[in-house]
Scaffold this motif. Structure first.
Motif, PDB file in Angstrom:
ATOM      1  N   HIS A  34      -3.125 -22.494  -9.413  1.00  0.00           N
ATOM      2  CA  HIS A  34      -2.358 -21.387  -8.854  1.00  0.00           C
ATOM      3  C   HIS A  34      -0.996 -21.860  -8.352  1.00  0.00           C
ATOM      4  O   HIS A  34      -0.886 -22.952  -7.795  1.00  0.00           O
ATOM      5  N   LEU A  35       0.006 -21.005  -8.532  1.00  0.00           N
ATOM      6  CA  LEU A  35       1.315 -21.180  -7.906  1.00  0.00           C
ATOM      7  C   LEU A  35       1.486 -20.046  -6.906  1.00  0.00           C
ATOM      8  O   LEU A  35       1.396 -18.867  -7.256  1.00  0.00           O
ATOM      9  N   TRP A  36       1.710 -20.417  -5.638  1.00  0.00           N
ATOM     10  CA  TRP A  36       1.844 -19.443  -4.555  1.00  0.00           C
ATOM     11  C   TRP A  36       3.286 -19.388  -4.079  1.00  0.00           C
ATOM     12  O   TRP A  36       3.975 -20.405  -4.019  1.00  0.00           O
ATOM     13  N   LEU A  46       6.660  -8.551  -6.188  1.00  0.00           N
ATOM     14  CA  LEU A  46       5.981  -8.231  -7.434  1.00  0.00           C
ATOM     15  C   LEU A  46       6.877  -8.461  -8.648  1.00  0.00           C
ATOM     16  O   LEU A  46       6.394  -8.896  -9.707  1.00  0.00           O
ATOM     17  N   ALA A  47       8.160  -8.198  -8.510  1.00  0.00           N
ATOM     18  CA  ALA A  47       9.082  -8.490  -9.606  1.00  0.00           C
ATOM     19  C   ALA A  47       9.129  -9.990  -9.882  1.00  0.00           C
ATOM     20  O   ALA A  47       9.139 -10.431 -11.041  1.00  0.00           O
ATOM     21  N   LEU A  48       9.149 -10.777  -8.815  1.00  0.00           N
ATOM     22  CA  LEU A  48       9.145 -12.236  -8.971  1.00  0.00           C
ATOM     23  C   LEU A  48       7.871 -12.692  -9.660  1.00  0.00           C
ATOM     24  O   LEU A  48       7.901 -13.565 -10.545  1.00  0.00           O
ATOM     25  N   ALA A  49       6.724 -12.127  -9.282  1.00  0.00           N
ATOM     26  CA  ALA A  49       5.462 -12.509  -9.918  1.00  0.00           C
ATOM     27  C   ALA A  49       5.511 -12.282 -11.414  1.00  0.00           C
ATOM     28  O   ALA A  49       5.026 -13.106 -12.202  1.00  0.00           O
ATOM     29  N   GLY A  50       6.099 -11.156 -11.836  1.00  0.00           N
ATOM     30  CA  GLY A  50       6.207 -10.888 -13.261  1.00  0.00           C
ATOM     31  C   GLY A  50       6.989 -11.961 -13.992  1.00  0.00           C
ATOM     32  O   GLY A  50       6.607 -12.394 -15.089  1.00  0.00           O
ATOM     33  N   SER A  54       5.552 -14.864 -16.697  1.00  0.00           N
ATOM     34  CA  SER A  54       6.115 -14.924 -18.049  1.00  0.00           C
ATOM     35  C   SER A  54       6.452 -16.346 -18.475  1.00  0.00           C
ATOM     36  O   SER A  54       6.671 -16.598 -19.666  1.00  0.00           O
ATOM     37  N   GLN A  55       6.492 -17.269 -17.536  1.00  0.00           N
ATOM     38  CA  GLN A  55       6.868 -18.643 -17.829  1.00  0.00           C
ATOM     39  C   GLN A  55       5.677 -19.496 -18.270  1.00  0.00           C
ATOM     40  O   GLN A  55       5.840 -20.687 -18.548  1.00  0.00           O
ATOM     41  N   SER A  56       4.485 -18.922 -18.307  1.00  0.00           N
ATOM     42  CA  SER A  56       3.291 -19.675 -18.668  1.00  0.00           C
ATOM     43  C   SER A  56       2.229 -18.711 -19.168  1.00  0.00           C
ATOM     44  O   SER A  56       2.278 -17.511 -18.872  1.00  0.00           O
ATOM     45  N   SER A  57       1.281 -19.229 -19.907  1.00  0.00           N
ATOM     46  CA  SER A  57       0.141 -18.423 -20.320  1.00  0.00           C
ATOM     47  C   SER A  57      -1.146 -18.921 -19.688  1.00  0.00           C
ATOM     48  O   SER A  57      -2.226 -18.444 -20.010  1.00  0.00           O
ATOM     49  N   ARG A  58      -1.019 -19.893 -18.757  1.00  0.00           N
ATOM     50  CA  ARG A  58      -2.219 -20.511 -18.189  1.00  0.00           C
ATOM     51  C   ARG A  58      -2.301 -20.398 -16.677  1.00  0.00           C
ATOM     52  O   ARG A  58      -3.320 -19.968 -16.137  1.00  0.00           O
ATOM     53  N   ILE A  59      -1.277 -20.817 -15.958  1.00  0.00           N
ATOM     54  CA  ILE A  59      -1.379 -20.901 -14.509  1.00  0.00           C
ATOM     55  C   ILE A  59      -1.421 -19.505 -13.891  1.00  0.00           C
ATOM     56  O   ILE A  59      -0.785 -18.567 -14.381  1.00  0.00           O
ATOM     57  N   ALA A  60      -2.212 -19.349 -12.836  1.00  0.00           N
ATOM     58  CA  ALA A  60      -2.264 -18.100 -12.088  1.00  0.00           C
ATOM     59  C   ALA A  60      -1.150 -18.105 -11.045  1.00  0.00           C
ATOM     60  O   ALA A  60      -0.704 -19.160 -10.573  1.00  0.00           O
ATOM     61  N   VAL A  61      -0.702 -16.914 -10.673  1.00  0.00           N
ATOM     62  CA  VAL A  61       0.376 -16.746  -9.703  1.00  0.00           C
ATOM     63  C   VAL A  61      -0.133 -15.869  -8.574  1.00  0.00           C
ATOM     64  O   VAL A  61      -0.773 -14.837  -8.812  1.00  0.00           O
ATOM     65  N   ARG A  80      -0.296  -4.636  -8.505  1.00  0.00           N
ATOM     66  CA  ARG A  80      -1.326  -5.640  -8.735  1.00  0.00           C
ATOM     67  C   ARG A  80      -2.024  -5.403 -10.064  1.00  0.00           C
ATOM     68  O   ARG A  80      -2.231  -6.324 -10.861  1.00  0.00           O
ATOM     69  N   ARG A  81      -2.383  -4.162 -10.321  1.00  0.00           N
ATOM     70  CA  ARG A  81      -3.097  -3.846 -11.557  1.00  0.00           C
ATOM     71  C   ARG A  81      -2.224  -4.127 -12.774  1.00  0.00           C
ATOM     72  O   ARG A  81      -2.694  -4.683 -13.775  1.00  0.00           O
ATOM     73  N   THR A  82      -0.970  -3.750 -12.697  1.00  0.00           N
ATOM     74  CA  THR A  82      -0.046  -3.993 -13.808  1.00  0.00           C
ATOM     75  C   THR A  82       0.077  -5.481 -14.101  1.00  0.00           C
ATOM     76  O   THR A  82      -0.065  -5.921 -15.254  1.00  0.00           O
ATOM     77  N   LEU A  83       0.350  -6.271 -13.067  1.00  0.00           N
ATOM     78  CA  LEU A  83       0.548  -7.710 -13.255  1.00  0.00           C
ATOM     79  C   LEU A  83      -0.728  -8.392 -13.740  1.00  0.00           C
ATOM     80  O   LEU A  83      -0.677  -9.274 -14.607  1.00  0.00           O
TER      81      LEU A  83
END
Length: 306
Positions: A34-36, A46-50, A54-61, A80-83
């Motif tokens: 995870h990256l917190w 939430l915009a930052l989380a998106g 997008s910078q990875s397909s593995r790590i959780a945010v 939350r649901r969208t992301l």
């Protein structure tokens, strides 16, 4: 979602887009699951989380934390649901009540009754679900029901005191305490019980000189020393008001920042695990530039690996 032993916590407001991408890749290469990131006066959570997702397909945010006064419960639920859905379940919504200067001074809201405010917010998220099947989505149960968790879309809350930890145990996937000791981790685990996720933040400083390390700790902790939520928790944890004067005592600095060699720092991380943490979120301080990933890798390995 894979909940690994280590997360990486970083103040993202100081980075541009290229730096944020490097941060994601560095944390992923370190073996963190995870990256917190926080929400303060810069990037919107939430915009930052998106972007980070997008910078990875593995790590959780994970947001640590999204300020509940920055958006209403429906917006938080939908965000939350969208992301989560668009990232394959890699987003964790971490919520917090923040602090009066950021709530009243910056946003113009009234800050009162943190536990009651968080409870109302969580109930608002649950009530926003269109039907009973969806109402438990994200780790928050219906207002009068049990906390049925969807592990792919967890909601966790910043919890320091016993009442907020009890709320996390009752209504959430778990808790994400910040600025805490292994002793606090042990108390938090006892309140949360075995069925809730506990991810704790730990500041680290890979400096072997005590004077330099404590100077870095005082610089890092200065903004927290005036905030009642942290001060009250330090008092509950056995520190005195004298520990928070004149920049903070050596005792408080040493408790909040694990410093020294990779082995020294790893011992503190292991202490959190021994006390009941599921994940320790490493936050390096005192670095003039980007994180030293090689040095951080030595800490993770010394602490038992990711």
């Amino acid at each position: 979602m894979h909940y690994g032993r280590f997360g990486f916590w970083y103040p993202t407001d100081r980075l541009d887009g290229a730096g944020l991408g490097e941060l994601v890749r560095g944390a992923e290469a370190l073996g963190c699951s995870h990256l917190w990131y926080p929400e303060s006066t810069g990037y919107e959570s939430l915009a930052l989380a998106g972007f980070l997702l997008s910078q990875s397909s593995r790590i959780a945010v994970g947001s640590s934390i999204a300020n509940i006064y920055a958006r209403d419960p429906v917006t938080a639920r939908n965000g939350r649901r969208t992301l989560a859905e668009l990232s394959g379940g890699r987003f964790v919504l971490g919520l917090g009540v923040s602090h009066p200067p950021l709530v009243e001074g910056l946003r113009g809201h009234r800050y009162a009754g943190p536990v009651a405010a968080m409870r109302r917010y969580l109930e608002g998220i649950a009530a926003a679900a269109p039907d009973a099947a969806n109402r438990n989505e994200g780790g928050v149960g219906a207002a009068d029901g049990p906390p049925l968790d969807d592990p792919d879309r967890p909601v966790v809350i910043a919890a320091l005191g016993p009442r907020m930890l009890e709320l996390a145990a009752e209504r959430c996937r778990g808790a994400i305490p910040y600025n805490v000791t292994p002793e606090h981790t042990e108390r938090a685990r006892a309140i949360l019980g075995p069925g809730r996720w506990l991810a704790v933040e730990q500041k680290i400083c890979l400096l072997g000189d005590a004077e330099a390390a404590r100077a870095a700790a005082r610089k890092e902790l200065a903004r927290y020393m005036t905030l009642d939520n942290y001060r009250n928790n330090w008092l509950r944890s056995g520190f005195g008001t004298e520990d928070m004067e004149n920049g903070g005592s050596n005792r408080l600095m040493d408790a909040m920042v694990a410093w020294g060699s990779a082995g020294d720092v790893a011992a503190r991380l292991r202490a959190h695990f021994d006390a009941g943490a599921d994940q320790v979120c490493i936050q390096p301080i005192a670095a003039a530039g980007p994180p030293d990933w090689r040095a951080l890798g030595a800490v993770v390995e010394a602490a038992g690996g990711p």
